[in-house]
Design a protein around this motif. Structure first.
Motif, PDB file in Angstrom:
ATOM      1  N   THR A 305       0.831  -1.203   0.000  1.00 17.30           N
ATOM      2  CA  THR A 305       0.000   0.000   0.000  1.00 17.30           C
ATOM      3  C   THR A 305       0.869   1.258   0.000  1.00 17.30           C
ATOM      4  O   THR A 305       0.590   2.224  -0.711  1.00 17.30           O
ATOM      5  N   HIS A 335      -8.099   1.114   2.970  1.00 19.39           N
ATOM      6  CA  HIS A 335      -7.075   1.841   2.220  1.00 19.39           C
ATOM      7  C   HIS A 335      -7.280   3.335   2.380  1.00 19.39           C
ATOM      8  O   HIS A 335      -6.344   4.092   2.578  1.00 19.39           O
ATOM      9  N   ASP A 399      -5.679  -2.979  -6.528  1.00 16.75           N
ATOM     10  CA  ASP A 399      -5.196  -3.859  -5.464  1.00 16.75           C
ATOM     11  C   ASP A 399      -5.863  -5.223  -5.588  1.00 16.75           C
ATOM     12  O   ASP A 399      -7.039  -5.317  -5.902  1.00 16.75           O
ATOM     13  N   GLU A 400      -5.090  -6.255  -5.303  1.00 19.62           N
ATOM     14  CA  GLU A 400      -5.608  -7.622  -5.333  1.00 19.62           C
ATOM     15  C   GLU A 400      -6.295  -7.896  -6.655  1.00 19.62           C
ATOM     16  O   GLU A 400      -7.469  -8.199  -6.735  1.00 19.62           O
ATOM     17  N   GLY A 554      -6.355  -8.149   2.897  1.00 17.71           N
ATOM     18  CA  GLY A 554      -6.034  -6.786   3.305  1.00 17.71           C
ATOM     19  C   GLY A 554      -6.408  -6.253   4.666  1.00 17.71           C
ATOM     20  O   GLY A 554      -5.800  -5.309   5.116  1.00 17.71           O
TER      21      GLY A 554
HETATM   22 MG    MG Z   1      -2.740  -4.952   0.857  1.00 16.40          MG
END
Ligand code: MG
Ligand code: ADP
Length: 700
Positions: A305, A335, A399-400, A554
């Protein structure tokens, strides 16, 4: 060889129109080319004859094999559709039953009790007696019975029922091969064949279908695997070259206020060496005027991140807006909070947009986006809805990635004339060569270092019988002020049952740990309720979280030190690894307890042992691929490949992938667009056999 793509298999001797139709339906084989690429999955040594007695004591599943002897008697049993012919076959050591359900009349009249035969088939036991169904029957001196190794071809039940077996496929292929008067010309450039020491194509095709000996077969397999992987690598590299040469990107040469001030004043710790390196790699990409497409891989907790944030700050320094997309609302929110807290000091304008953002807030976000006053937007796929317009989007982080649909990513493009730089982050650790292959032409960076001071999570396997002791240990953690996760499987097929066990588990946990508040989350909840429950746990108001795998990616609660995973045997290794990554995020020693039934299959036990013996994501990913094949690690991996793989295996042929990659690089260095005469056949082959369903250069 390519011309055989237009040669219908119905014209091959031994096939004909009816069987051709069947083969196409059942195995997708249309052309002679397809048939030649339908390789055996195993081989039987036809020089070896087993004694029936030795089979009786084998005590396990027997492979295809052959026995030699005579029929002692024949009996027709049953009536109508149930009618079958049973022959008693003896080789002097013992007897075996041989059964036919079809073609009884012909078989009975063609076999004579005096003659010696070789039977080729897969023996089984039925009612305690050894038996074989529909074996191939040959006389001992026939060619079929004396040739060395015989391939066993993949089949379907339907083909078997229609009397089209391994032998018929073999025969059709041999008919095709013997009908050819000239050898197949090699599809690989002579230089590649020479430098890699490969067997010529013609010899390899013949040997894979009828190997003279194991060594030759080995060479043939290598050659054919190499060829498939080489096509893939050449194709990926060429498209990557093309993308780099053609797709313009926003140049971002400046390092300015945002990056520098953040670095000096907000960073709560020193970056790891790996984080610094990856930031440099990304910076080098975006400085020029080509679009970046980069995958950052790194184990859970390695600090992706932060890397993403610092790169987005670079974009903002160059006058662009940035956007970070996460697959779930929970993750997006986290996030957002992380970034907001980190960058609060420097006055960065960050906003969160998800499906549940209120209309008023949404309107304000839209306004600031088009105005250009919003620096960074964090969100779920809500951010790629048509109504969301950026003033100048320059940098996108996903992300991911494995949870983000290909089509969704493609929509990013519609937003700008010049596409933004794209950074894809994934914690699914797969070996580098494989990553380069399955992620198409993405460039790959790896964060292969964890921040200092992390203590590995102690992982234990416990059986249901030991639950009481496990609960005692949980109690100790809770009294010490720590938080605990209980994770339950929730798998679509028997969702109802899973939901029941989840709810029962929840009740029993509430009962056992009465003094503590228990949060409860599963995928079927309303987002608002889910968020509320997550918030209870994240804020520490709830000490226990009972959840399904929705918490997998996460989520960051450093005070949570223990995770109990129920029915751990039902999870894949990579998934267990992701789950485990939720603990061990703070300074305290953490535990992950895998609960399972005592009675589990040996392979399952081995899988769980991998988890208890290592915390290295790459080791776990390799093991996961060994156990389950690469298709499970990344659902779309195989189907996302531009070429169908007939023989190469992405999980186990890593070394050949590497060799093919290097060979492709060498070749393209001297002939970047494969225009030299010696490479034109290769270029044509790649063009013709590639499935162009997915164009990676457009989506990632
Ligand atoms: Mg992460
Ligand atoms: P992931 O790569 O799994 O997404 P995160 O970015 O969530 O990992 O980072 C995990 C934790 O490590 C966060 O709490 C983050 O603040 C912390 N972290 C990141 N980089 C460093 C570093 N260089 N030193 C110490 N802690 C770090």
């Amino acid at each position: 060889m390519l011309s055989l793509r237009n040669f219908d298999i119905k014209f091959i001797k031994g096939i004909g129109p009816a069987r051709a139709e069947l083969l196409q339906k059942e195995l997708g084989l249309r052309s002679a080319y397809d048939l030649l690429h339908h390789y055996p999955t195993s081989y039987v040594d036809r020089s070896k004859i087993y004694s029936i007695r030795s089979l009786l004591s084998a005590g396990q599943e027997l492979p295809y094999l052959q026995v030699k002897g005579r029929f002692v008697s024949f009996n027709t049993l049953g009536e109508g559709a149930k009618m079958r012919l049973v022959g008693l076959f003896s080789d002097g050591t013992a007897t075996m039953e041989v059964t036919w359900f079809r073609g009884i009349k012909n078989i009975r009249s063609s076999l004579s009790p005096q003659k010696e035969y070789i039977l080729f088939g897969k023996p089984g036991t039925f009612n305690g007696r050894l038996q074989m169904t529909h074996p191939e029957v040959d006389s001992p001196d026939s060619a079929a019975a004396t040739q060395g190794m015989r391939g066993v071809y993949p089949l379907t039940e339907r083909l078997r029922q229609r009397n089209f077996g391994s032998r018929q496929i073999f025969t059709a292929i041999q008919n095709l091969l013997t009908s050819r008067t000239t050898p197949f010309s090699d599809t690989l450039p002579a230089e590649v064949v020479r430098s890699q020491g490969l067997m010529p194509l013609d010899a390899a095709i013949r040997a894979i279908h009828l190997p003279p000996d194991p060594q030759t077969l080995q060479q043939a397999r290598f050659r054919l695997k190499f060829e498939e992987l080489f096509y893939i690598q050449t194709d990926i590299l060429m498209r990557s070259q093309k993308r780099k040469a053609q797709i313009a990107g926003h140049p971002m040469p400046r390092v300015g206020y945002w990056f520098n001030t953040f670095y000096k004043e907000c960073l709560p710790f020193e970056l790891t060496g790996a984080q610094k390196r990856v930031i440099k790699e990304i910076r080098a990409d975006i400085m020029g005027n080509r679009q970046m497409n980069r995958l950052v891989q790194g184990d859970v907790g390695c600090g992706k991140t932060l890397v993403a944030l610092m790169c987005m700050l670079l974009a903002i320094d160059n006058g662009y807006q940035a956007c970070l997309m996460a697959p779930t609302e929970i993750l997006a929110t986290q996030h957002y909070q992380t970034i907001r807290d980190l960058a609060a000091k420097i006055g960065l304008n960050v906003k969160l947009l998800t499906g549940s953002t209120r209309a008023k807030e949404r309107a304000e976000i839209h306004r600031q986006l088009t105005e250009g006053t919003l620096h960074l937007l964090v969100g779920t796929h809500a951010v790629i809805e048509d109504t969301v317009q950026f003033r100048n989007l320059g940098f996108v982080v996903i992300d991911e990635q494995h949870r983000f649909g290909v089509a969704q990513r493609a929509r990013l493009w519609a937003k700008n004339d010049i596409p933004p730089h794209v950074l894809v982050m994934t914690a699914t650790p797969i070996p580098r060569t494989l990553a380069m292959t399955v992620y198409g032409d993405l460039d790959v960076s790896v964060i292969d270092e964890l921040p200092p001071g992390r203590k590995p999570v102690e992982t234990l396997l416990r059986f249901d019988e030991q639950r009481f002791r496990v609960y005692q240990a949980v109690g100790r953690q809770l009294r010490a002020g720590h938080q605990v996760y209980f994770v339950y499987p929730l798998i679509e097929e028997n969702e109802k049952l899973d939901l029941k066990s989840l709810e029962e588990g929840y009740e029993s946990i509430c009962e056992t740990f009465r003094d503590y508040r228990v949060a409860f989350v599963h995928g079927k909840m309303k987002p608002a309720e889910k968020d509320h429950q997550m918030e209870l746990f994240a804020s520490g108001k709830a000490a226990i979280m009972v959840a399904t795998t929705v918490i997998e990616v996460g989520v960051n609660v450093p005070n949570a030190t223990t995770m109990i995973i129920e029915n751990a045997e039902r999870f894949g290794l990579s998934q267990l690894h992701q789950l485990r990554g939720r603990v061990g995020r703070g300074a305290d020693k953490s535990y992950c307890i895998l609960m399972s039934k005592y009675k589990i299959a040996k392979e399952t036990r081995q899988r769980l042992d991998v988890m208890t013996s290592t915390t290295d994501g790459f080791v776990i990913a390799e093991a996961d691929m060994q156990f389950r094949g690469p298709g499970d690690i990344e659902g779309t991996m195989q189907s996302g490949m531009p070429f169908e793989l007939h023989i190469a295996n992405l999980a186990t042929d890593g070394q050949i992938i590497g060799a093919a990659r290097r060979a492709a690089e060498t070749l393209l260095a001297s002939d970047p667009d494969l225009s030299r005469p010696e490479n034109t056949l290769l270029a044509r082959t790649i063009r013709e056999i590639a499935r162009r369903t997915i164009d990676w250069s457009q989506i990632s």
